[in-house]
Design a protein around this motif. Sequence first.
Motif, PDB file in Angstrom:
ATOM      1  N   ARG A   1       0.351  -1.432   0.237  1.00 22.41           N
ATOM      2  CA  ARG A   1      -0.032   0.374   0.396  1.00 22.41           C
ATOM      3  C   ARG A   1       0.592   1.118  -0.080  1.00 22.41           C
ATOM      4  NH1 ARG A   1      -3.516  -3.230   4.119  1.00 22.41           N
ATOM      5  NH2 ARG A   1      -5.029  -4.316   2.749  1.00 22.41           N
ATOM      6  N   GLU A   2       1.818   1.300   0.634  1.00 22.31           N
ATOM      7  CA  GLU A   2       2.823   2.563   0.630  1.00 22.31           C
ATOM      8  C   GLU A   2       3.329   2.743   0.010  1.00 22.31           C
ATOM      9  OE1 GLU A   2       4.728   2.051   4.202  1.00 22.31           O
ATOM     10  OE2 GLU A   2       4.146   2.547   5.788  1.00 22.31           O
ATOM     11  N   GLY A   3       3.655   1.344  -1.313  1.00 26.55           N
ATOM     12  CA  GLY A   3       4.760   1.578  -2.510  1.00 26.55           C
ATOM     13  C   GLY A   3       3.691   2.047  -3.395  1.00 26.55           C
ATOM     14  N   VAL A   4       2.354   2.281  -3.361  1.00 28.31           N
ATOM     15  CA  VAL A   4       1.441   1.893  -4.640  1.00 28.31           C
ATOM     16  C   VAL A   4       1.324   3.890  -3.935  1.00 28.31           C
ATOM     17  CG1 VAL A   4      -1.051   2.521  -6.125  1.00 28.31           C
ATOM     18  CG2 VAL A   4       0.324   0.316  -5.223  1.00 28.31           C
ATOM     19  N   GLN A   5       1.212   3.968  -2.589  1.00 27.55           N
ATOM     20  CA  GLN A   5       0.859   5.471  -2.507  1.00 27.55           C
ATOM     21  C   GLN A   5       1.672   5.982  -3.116  1.00 27.55           C
ATOM     22  OE1 GLN A   5      -0.092   5.760   1.590  1.00 27.55           O
ATOM     23  NE2 GLN A   5      -1.941   5.036   1.321  1.00 27.55           N
ATOM     24  N   ALA A   6       3.165   6.306  -3.535  1.00 30.35           N
ATOM     25  CA  ALA A   6       4.434   6.836  -3.224  1.00 30.35           C
ATOM     26  C   ALA A   6       4.585   6.850  -4.987  1.00 30.35           C
ATOM     27  CB  ALA A   6       5.764   6.026  -2.936  1.00 30.35           C
ATOM     28  N   TYR A   7       4.299   5.690  -5.055  1.00 30.44           N
ATOM     29  CA  TYR A   7       4.466   5.964  -7.221  1.00 30.44           C
ATOM     30  C   TYR A   7       3.514   6.347  -7.111  1.00 30.44           C
ATOM     31  CZ  TYR A   7       3.557   4.592 -11.205  1.00 30.44           C
ATOM     32  OH  TYR A   7       2.813   4.570 -12.976  1.00 30.44           O
ATOM     33  N   ASN A   8       2.295   6.927  -7.274  1.00 28.45           N
ATOM     34  CA  ASN A   8       1.621   8.177  -7.281  1.00 28.45           C
ATOM     35  C   ASN A   8       1.559   9.400  -6.917  1.00 28.45           C
ATOM     36  OD1 ASN A   8      -0.510   5.741  -8.360  1.00 28.45           O
ATOM     37  ND2 ASN A   8      -1.886   5.715  -6.494  1.00 28.45           N
ATOM     38  N   PHE A   9       2.672   9.792  -6.093  1.00 28.37           N
ATOM     39  CA  PHE A   9       2.898  11.037  -5.724  1.00 28.37           C
ATOM     40  C   PHE A   9       4.643  11.568  -6.460  1.00 28.37           C
ATOM     41  CE2 PHE A   9       6.582  13.297  -3.022  1.00 28.37           C
ATOM     42  CZ  PHE A   9       5.509  14.597  -2.785  1.00 28.37           C
ATOM     43  N   LEU A  10       5.051  10.253  -6.678  1.00 30.55           N
ATOM     44  CA  LEU A  10       6.277  10.554  -7.637  1.00 30.55           C
ATOM     45  C   LEU A  10       5.620  10.698  -8.255  1.00 30.55           C
ATOM     46  CD1 LEU A  10       8.770   7.539  -6.335  1.00 30.55           C
ATOM     47  CD2 LEU A  10       8.552   9.895  -6.314  1.00 30.55           C
ATOM     48  N   LEU A  11       4.736  10.064  -9.539  1.00 28.87           N
ATOM     49  CA  LEU A  11       4.097   9.828 -11.019  1.00 28.87           C
ATOM     50  C   LEU A  11       3.222  11.231 -11.386  1.00 28.87           C
ATOM     51  CD1 LEU A  11       3.918   8.177 -12.812  1.00 28.87           C
ATOM     52  CD2 LEU A  11       1.503   7.607 -12.472  1.00 28.87           C
ATOM     53  N   GLU A  12       3.076  12.075  -9.808  1.00 30.40           N
ATOM     54  CA  GLU A  12       2.364  13.111  -9.576  1.00 30.40           C
ATOM     55  C   GLU A  12       3.860  14.716 -10.127  1.00 30.40           C
ATOM     56  OE1 GLU A  12      -0.232  14.076  -6.445  1.00 30.40           O
ATOM     57  OE2 GLU A  12      -1.621  12.717  -6.951  1.00 30.40           O
ATOM     58  N   LYS A  13       4.728  14.140  -9.475  1.00 30.35           N
ATOM     59  CA  LYS A  13       6.102  14.921 -10.013  1.00 30.35           C
ATOM     60  C   LYS A  13       6.576  14.709 -10.986  1.00 30.35           C
ATOM     61  CE  LYS A  13       5.483  17.081  -5.959  1.00 30.35           C
ATOM     62  NZ  LYS A  13       4.709  18.005  -5.726  1.00 30.35           N
ATOM     63  N   GLN A  14       6.763  13.780 -11.844  1.00 26.58           N
ATOM     64  CA  GLN A  14       7.178  13.421 -13.382  1.00 26.58           C
ATOM     65  C   GLN A  14       9.021  12.765 -12.604  1.00 26.58           C
ATOM     66  OE1 GLN A  14       6.893  17.322 -15.326  1.00 26.58           O
ATOM     67  NE2 GLN A  14       5.376  16.243 -16.518  1.00 26.58           N
ATOM     68  N   GLU A  15       8.862  12.572 -11.269  1.00 29.93           N
ATOM     69  CA  GLU A  15       9.812  11.562 -10.811  1.00 29.93           C
ATOM     70  C   GLU A  15       9.604  10.159 -11.400  1.00 29.93           C
ATOM     71  OE1 GLU A  15      11.060  12.744  -7.721  1.00 29.93           O
ATOM     72  OE2 GLU A  15      11.202  15.402  -7.652  1.00 29.93           O
ATOM     73  N   LEU A  16      10.285   9.602 -13.020  1.00 22.39           N
ATOM     74  CA  LEU A  16       9.641   8.539 -13.217  1.00 22.39           C
ATOM     75  C   LEU A  16      10.432   7.350 -12.318  1.00 22.39           C
ATOM     76  CD1 LEU A  16       6.627   7.112 -14.835  1.00 22.39           C
ATOM     77  CD2 LEU A  16       7.484   7.484 -16.748  1.00 22.39           C
ATOM     78  N   GLU A  17      11.184   7.743 -12.241  1.00 27.10           N
ATOM     79  CA  GLU A  17      12.181   6.342 -12.044  1.00 27.10           C
ATOM     80  C   GLU A  17      12.573   6.190 -11.332  1.00 27.10           C
ATOM     81  OE1 GLU A  17      17.095   5.662 -12.707  1.00 27.10           O
ATOM     82  OE2 GLU A  17      16.544   8.160 -12.679  1.00 27.10           O
ATOM     83  N   SER A  18      12.156   6.737 -10.111  1.00 28.91           N
ATOM     84  CA  SER A  18      12.076   6.767  -8.401  1.00 28.91           C
ATOM     85  C   SER A  18      10.438   6.007  -8.162  1.00 28.91           C
ATOM     86  CB  SER A  18      11.942   7.689  -7.698  1.00 28.91           C
ATOM     87  OG  SER A  18      13.099   8.159  -7.857  1.00 28.91           O
ATOM     88  N   ALA A  19       9.382   6.214  -9.029  1.00 31.13           N
ATOM     89  CA  ALA A  19       8.371   5.943  -9.383  1.00 31.13           C
ATOM     90  C   ALA A  19       8.590   4.311  -9.356  1.00 31.13           C
ATOM     91  CB  ALA A  19       7.454   6.749 -10.054  1.00 31.13           C
ATOM     92  N   THR A  20       9.166   4.272 -10.968  1.00 27.30           N
ATOM     93  CA  THR A  20       8.944   2.896 -11.525  1.00 27.30           C
ATOM     94  C   THR A  20       9.312   2.032 -10.539  1.00 27.30           C
ATOM     95  OG1 THR A  20       9.195   3.618 -13.554  1.00 27.30           O
ATOM     96  CG2 THR A  20      10.032   1.561 -13.454  1.00 27.30           C
ATOM     97  N   LYS A  21      10.957   2.477  -9.939  1.00 26.18           N
ATOM     98  CA  LYS A  21      11.353   1.509  -8.806  1.00 26.18           C
ATOM     99  C   LYS A  21      10.109   1.164  -7.326  1.00 26.18           C
ATOM    100  CE  LYS A  21      16.152   3.229  -9.469  1.00 26.18           C
ATOM    101  NZ  LYS A  21      16.560   3.816  -9.161  1.00 26.18           N
ATOM    102  N   ARG A  22       9.687   2.001  -7.287  1.00 26.56           N
ATOM    103  CA  ARG A  22       8.369   1.887  -6.238  1.00 26.56           C
ATOM    104  C   ARG A  22       7.355   0.904  -6.628  1.00 26.56           C
ATOM    105  NH1 ARG A  22      11.905   4.407  -4.489  1.00 26.56           N
ATOM    106  NH2 ARG A  22      13.000   2.365  -4.543  1.00 26.56           N
ATOM    107  N   LEU A  23       6.942   0.788  -7.691  1.00 24.93           N
ATOM    108  CA  LEU A  23       5.628   0.094  -8.195  1.00 24.93           C
ATOM    109  C   LEU A  23       6.720  -1.404  -8.868  1.00 24.93           C
ATOM    110  CD1 LEU A  23       2.989   0.181  -9.293  1.00 24.93           C
ATOM    111  CD2 LEU A  23       3.950   0.300 -11.318  1.00 24.93           C
ATOM    112  N   GLY A  24       7.654  -1.403  -9.172  1.00 23.05           N
ATOM    113  CA  GLY A  24       8.788  -2.715  -9.119  1.00 23.05           C
ATOM    114  C   GLY A  24       8.597  -3.174  -8.081  1.00 23.05           C
ATOM    115  N   GLU A  25       8.865  -2.349  -6.878  1.00 25.66           N
ATOM    116  CA  GLU A  25       8.976  -2.901  -5.402  1.00 25.66           C
ATOM    117  C   GLU A  25       7.747  -3.618  -5.134  1.00 25.66           C
ATOM    118  OE1 GLU A  25      10.910  -0.342  -3.484  1.00 25.66           O
ATOM    119  OE2 GLU A  25      12.261  -0.375  -4.591  1.00 25.66           O
ATOM    120  N   ALA A  26       6.934  -2.718  -4.914  1.00 24.49           N
ATOM    121  CA  ALA A  26       5.297  -3.561  -4.476  1.00 24.49           C
ATOM    122  C   ALA A  26       4.616  -4.256  -5.116  1.00 24.49           C
ATOM    123  CB  ALA A  26       4.258  -1.957  -5.110  1.00 24.49           C
TER     124      ALA A  26
END
Length: 405
Positions: free
Chosen positions: A104-129
């Motif tokens: 759940r925290e990984g998905v929340q982090a992904y959505n937050f990073l996606l809004e900031k257009q920090e797609l590299e970090s977002a993709t890592k968080r989603l992959g981990e989740a």
Amino acid sequence: MIQVEHTKRIAEIEAVKKANSVKRELNSIQAKVEFQALILQFFLQRRFQHVLIATRFYRAVFTDGDTKLNVGKDTKDLFEKSSGLPPTVGTIDSMANEALRDVREGVQAYNFLLEKQELESATKRLGEAFTVGEFVPEIRTLPREKKRKALEFAHKTNQLVSAIDVKDYTLAESLVKDLGVIAKDFDSSKPMAAIDTSKQISDMHLAKARNAALKGDNATLEAELTAATELWPRNPALAELSKKIFQTGDIQQKAVIDFEQLLSQKNYRQIFDDRARFIGALAFYPDKAAKLKEVLDNVQTIEVALMRADEMVRQNNYPGAWESVEKIAQQFPDDTKLSKTRADLTPHAADFVRTLQDAQDMEKRDQVGSSLAYYLKARKIYPASDFAGEGVDRLVKKIVPDSNN
């Protein structure tokens, strides 16, 4: 007798009761083992919500307080090493809860990073989740559009790695630019350093190859082209240089053939007109280059004579112009430009030409007196005539052998 039968019946009933009790115990143990196996199966399948339902149902059904998992030594060691706790239903329950929280925290982090257009970090968080909780509702219900953004980034990064591996730096540079646009946190320094370094070294090898081609150093040319190809096989400059080299080879071969053909035809004027092409093409053929030099020197001599004749024409000295051309024409009778100029000048110096030719004809017939008279007449028309002066000198020596005139 009745008492004995009654006692016997009671003993049989007690035996049946004990047997049924043992069966119940065995059935209970079997049910526990099967239930525990189901819980472990859900856990290993990462179906953590199923695990939570199963563990709580297990506690409600089996109220004896025995939550220890009946697993083999390998499974027990695995649990103890990964969690630091013995394998129990409670351990499985807490680990499932922890996994759900992480997802759940990984998905929340992904959505937050996606809004900031920090797609590299977002993709890592989603992959981990996703790796932890593929079947968790937060993963399953994540909108497809958001998932595709991570997929696009992952696809481009994989493509970038492949492009660098195969040394397609043009594509790699384009991908780096695209990734920089879609992901603000993408670090382009490392791939660009590899790309720029390889491109610069490849261009250096190409520069050396060009110099070697100009010098005719085929060994160095081949070595430098090989090095440039190994560094950057799809370098546009490499393809262009190779094309030019092949074209130059074809042009050079054709120039050699044309030169030999014109030389056999004694068409020196055409060779002179195309001298720029032949000089470069014959540089690697010393014998042909020597012949070319001889032809160019001869035609240059002709050109000097023609220039001198043009100057005399501007001074209205047509006899002198004709004689200048005639001298060279005797050496190079096959030159078309020289023949044409002589033909053009002849009508303008007709008296001089006719008189000189008559003198020469009479000299050949050994008519010394008449020939001398015509030579003198020709010299009168054009006092600076070498032909007339030389004719007079020859005839005077015939008439007066010891004369110095």
